[in-house]
Design a protein around this motif. Sequence first.
Motif, mmCIF file in Angstrom:
data_model
loop_
_atom_site.group_PDB
_atom_site.id
_atom_site.type_symbol
_atom_site.label_atom_id
_atom_site.label_comp_id
_atom_site.label_asym_id
_atom_site.label_seq_id
_atom_site.Cartn_x
_atom_site.Cartn_y
_atom_site.Cartn_z
ATOM 1 N N ARG A 1 36.579 24.765 37.849
ATOM 2 C CA ARG A 1 36.913 26.170 37.633
ATOM 3 C C ARG A 1 38.244 26.322 36.906
ATOM 4 O O ARG A 1 38.418 27.247 36.109
ATOM 5 C CB ARG A 1 36.960 26.921 38.967
ATOM 6 N N LEU A 2 39.177 25.432 37.172
ATOM 7 C CA LEU A 2 40.473 25.495 36.490
ATOM 8 C C LEU A 2 40.302 25.244 34.998
ATOM 9 O O LEU A 2 40.962 25.879 34.165
ATOM 10 C CB LEU A 2 41.421 24.462 37.094
ATOM 11 N N ARG A 3 39.403 24.329 34.651
ATOM 12 C CA ARG A 3 39.159 24.024 33.241
ATOM 13 C C ARG A 3 38.631 25.244 32.489
ATOM 14 O O ARG A 3 38.991 25.480 31.332
ATOM 15 C CB ARG A 3 38.140 22.882 33.149
ATOM 16 N N ASP A 4 37.797 26.042 33.158
ATOM 17 C CA ASP A 4 37.174 27.195 32.502
ATOM 18 C C ASP A 4 37.919 28.500 32.753
ATOM 19 O O ASP A 4 37.503 29.551 32.254
ATOM 20 C CB ASP A 4 35.722 27.349 33.003
ATOM 21 N N ALA A 5 39.007 28.457 33.526
ATOM 22 C CA ALA A 5 39.692 29.694 33.920
ATOM 23 C C ALA A 5 40.604 30.209 32.818
ATOM 24 O O ALA A 5 41.154 29.435 32.022
ATOM 25 C CB ALA A 5 40.505 29.453 35.197
ATOM 26 N N PHE B 1 54.121 28.124 54.388
ATOM 27 C CA PHE B 1 53.736 28.657 53.081
ATOM 28 C C PHE B 1 52.546 29.610 53.170
ATOM 29 O O PHE B 1 52.315 30.411 52.266
ATOM 30 C CB PHE B 1 53.398 27.472 52.161
ATOM 31 N N LEU B 2 51.790 29.554 54.260
ATOM 32 C CA LEU B 2 50.539 30.296 54.376
ATOM 33 C C LEU B 2 50.674 31.793 54.058
ATOM 34 O O LEU B 2 49.892 32.319 53.270
ATOM 35 C CB LEU B 2 49.942 30.086 55.774
ATOM 36 N N PRO B 3 51.620 32.528 54.651
ATOM 37 C CA PRO B 3 51.672 33.975 54.373
ATOM 38 C C PRO B 3 52.059 34.320 52.937
ATOM 39 O O PRO B 3 51.905 35.474 52.521
ATOM 40 C CB PRO B 3 52.747 34.479 55.354
ATOM 41 N N TYR B 4 52.558 33.362 52.177
ATOM 42 C CA TYR B 4 53.046 33.628 50.827
ATOM 43 C C TYR B 4 52.116 33.072 49.757
ATOM 44 O O TYR B 4 52.475 33.038 48.577
ATOM 45 C CB TYR B 4 54.443 33.011 50.657
ATOM 46 N N SER B 5 50.917 32.632 50.151
ATOM 47 C CA SER B 5 50.010 31.971 49.217
ATOM 48 C C SER B 5 48.606 32.543 49.346
ATOM 49 O O SER B 5 48.331 33.410 50.180
ATOM 50 C CB SER B 5 49.970 30.464 49.502
ATOM 51 N N SER B 6 47.700 32.012 48.529
ATOM 52 C CA SER B 6 46.298 32.431 48.600
ATOM 53 C C SER B 6 45.658 32.043 49.938
ATOM 54 O O SER B 6 44.627 32.604 50.318
ATOM 55 C CB SER B 6 45.505 31.781 47.454
ATOM 56 N N TRP C 1 47.065 40.948 44.137
ATOM 57 C CA TRP C 1 48.347 40.460 43.638
ATOM 58 C C TRP C 1 49.388 41.569 43.614
ATOM 59 O O TRP C 1 50.568 41.328 43.904
ATOM 60 C CB TRP C 1 48.172 39.849 42.248
ATOM 61 N N LYS C 2 48.965 42.783 43.283
ATOM 62 C CA LYS C 2 49.885 43.921 43.320
ATOM 63 C C LYS C 2 50.390 44.161 44.745
ATOM 64 O O LYS C 2 51.578 44.401 44.971
ATOM 65 C CB LYS C 2 49.173 45.175 42.805
ATOM 66 N N LEU C 3 49.464 44.081 45.701
ATOM 67 C CA LEU C 3 49.834 44.319 47.101
ATOM 68 C C LEU C 3 50.800 43.251 47.601
ATOM 69 O O LEU C 3 51.824 43.560 48.227
ATOM 70 C CB LEU C 3 48.568 44.331 47.960
ATOM 71 N N LEU C 4 50.496 41.979 47.343
ATOM 72 C CA LEU C 4 51.346 40.899 47.829
ATOM 73 C C LEU C 4 52.706 40.894 47.146
ATOM 74 O O LEU C 4 53.693 40.419 47.709
ATOM 75 C CB LEU C 4 50.652 39.545 47.615
ATOM 76 N N GLN D 1 43.653 33.519 36.000
ATOM 77 C CA GLN D 1 42.949 32.777 37.030
ATOM 78 C C GLN D 1 43.567 31.405 37.302
ATOM 79 O O GLN D 1 43.424 30.864 38.397
ATOM 80 C CB GLN D 1 41.485 32.605 36.632
ATOM 81 N N ARG D 2 44.250 30.847 36.325
ATOM 82 C CA ARG D 2 44.861 29.533 36.515
ATOM 83 C C ARG D 2 45.898 29.556 37.638
ATOM 84 O O ARG D 2 46.018 28.598 38.404
ATOM 85 C CB ARG D 2 45.511 29.055 35.211
ATOM 86 N N ARG D 3 46.644 30.651 37.727
ATOM 87 C CA ARG D 3 47.644 30.761 38.788
ATOM 88 C C ARG D 3 46.974 30.716 40.162
ATOM 89 O O ARG D 3 47.451 30.028 41.080
ATOM 90 C CB ARG D 3 48.422 32.063 38.617
ATOM 91 N N ILE D 4 45.854 31.436 40.304
ATOM 92 C CA ILE D 4 45.140 31.455 41.576
ATOM 93 C C ILE D 4 44.526 30.091 41.868
ATOM 94 O O ILE D 4 44.644 29.564 42.980
ATOM 95 C CB ILE D 4 44.043 32.542 41.542
ATOM 96 N N GLN D 5 43.880 29.506 40.849
ATOM 97 C CA GLN D 5 43.236 28.221 41.048
ATOM 98 C C GLN D 5 44.255 27.128 41.382
ATOM 99 O O GLN D 5 43.959 26.227 42.177
ATOM 100 C CB GLN D 5 42.438 27.830 39.801
ATOM 101 N N MET D 6 45.442 27.188 40.780
ATOM 102 C CA MET D 6 46.464 26.188 41.065
ATOM 103 C C MET D 6 46.928 26.270 42.516
ATOM 104 O O MET D 6 47.184 25.245 43.154
ATOM 105 C CB MET D 6 47.656 26.353 40.118
#
Length: 426
Positions: free
Chosen positions: A144-148, A232-237, A327-330, A152-157
Motif C-alpha cells: 500500500r505504501l508503494r501505491d499511496a 506513543f499510542l495517543p499521538y499516533s494512528s 487529522w484535523k481533529l487530532l 497516504q504515505r504519512r499514515i502508512q508510515m
Amino acid sequence: MPTRPTFSLMPDGTSLIIYVVFAPFAIIFIYGLYLRLRSLGISRLIADGPGGITGAVRRLALHALGQRRVAKKPRGWPHLGIFYGFITLLIGTTIVAIDWDVLRPFGVRILEGRRYLLFESIMDLMGAIFVLGLIAALVWRLIRLRDAGLDQRRIQMQFLWLIVGLLYMGITGFLLEGLRLAIQPVSWADWSFIGTRVAHAANWLELGDGVRLVYVLLWWSHALVAFAMIAFLPYSSFLHSVGATLNVMVHPGLPRTELPTPFDLREVMETGDFDVKVGAKSLMDLDERQRLALIACTNCGRCDDDCPAVAMGTELSPRGLVQKLRWKLLAGDVDSDLLAEGDLSSGELWACTTCGACVESCPVLIRPVDYIVPFRRELVTQQKLDKRQTELLGNLGRSFNPYGLPPSNRNDLAEDLASKRLKSKV
C-alpha cells in the motif's frame, strides 16, 4: 517443581527499577488519552447509546472482542492474528506481574507446576500467531505504501513503524525465552516449543560468556520499545485501538433509515430562538459521537471497497474523507471552515448516494454518511449549488423524486427502469 523464573538473569533491583523507568511513559500515555478524550463525555455517550450499557457490552463483545466484521473479509486474518495474539500476550504479561509482584511476597504462585507449563505453551503458540500476522500485515502495508499518494504515505508510515515495533517485541520475546533456556536449562523446556528451538540455535552458535550481557541488553530493549509504544499510542494512528473500542460501544453500526432532522420547528417557535444550525462547516459543528468515531478510524479502506461512488470513479472516498477530518481533529484544528478552505470539496460531498454500504462494511461501526450530510446541508444553506443540483433538490422537494415527475407516475417509472435493466441483462 516447574516455576516461572522471572528476573532470574537480571541484576538485583531490576524488578523495582523497571517500574521507575515505566512511570514517565505511563504519564505521557495517560495525558495523551486525556487530551484526546476529555471533551467527548465518553461515559455519557455509552450510557445514552442504543440499548444503554447492555447494548454497549453486547456490541463490545461482537465487534471489539469477537472482531465480527473483520473476520468476514479474506484480508482480515492477519489482523485477527495480531489482535488475539496481542491480547493473549498482554494478559500473559499481566499474569506474570501479578504472580511475581503481588502474590509471591505472600508465598503464593500462579505460575508453577502444570499451570506454568500450560501457560508457556499457550504463550508460545499465540506469540507465533502474533508474529505471523504482523509479517503478513507488514507485507500488505509495504504494498500500500508503494501505491499511496503523498498524504497516504504519512499514515502508512505510522502503521509501518507500529508493525515493526510490535514485530520487534514478538521476536525479541522468543529470543529472550531461548537465551534463558540456553543459560538455565530445565527438564520441562519442551513445553516452550519455540523457545527450546531458539535455545538449540544459541547453543550451536556457542555465544560464550557474553550471552548473559546479550540477554540483559535484549531484555531492556524489549521493555523500552514496549514502553515507548504505549506512550506513543495517543499521538499516533494506533489511537484507533482505544477509539474503536469506545466507538463500538456508542454506535449501533447500522445505516440510518432516514436523514436526521437538524432542528425541531416546534421548539424553535416556542422558544423564539431562530438561530438554528442546519449543517456543519467545521469539526465543532459535529457532535461528540461524530468526533469520537473519527478517532476510531483504522484507515483499512473497507468502506472504499464497497462504495458505489468510488467504483464509479467519482471524487468521493469515504476513507479519505474520514481520514481528512481525523487529522484535523487530532491536530486540534476544530474551528476551521473546511468548506471555505477546500478541505472538503463539493464534488466529493455530492457524489455520495447515502446508500449506507460504507456503514455496513466498517469494522468499527463508523458512519461516513453522518459527516457527508451535515457538510452537504451547509452547501445548500450557503446556496453553493450548480444548476443540476438545484434542479434535483427542487424536484425532490416538489415531487419526491429527482426527475420532477408527478407522484402518480412513480410506479410507471419504476416499471420502466426495471424493464430496461432486464433487457440490458438479456
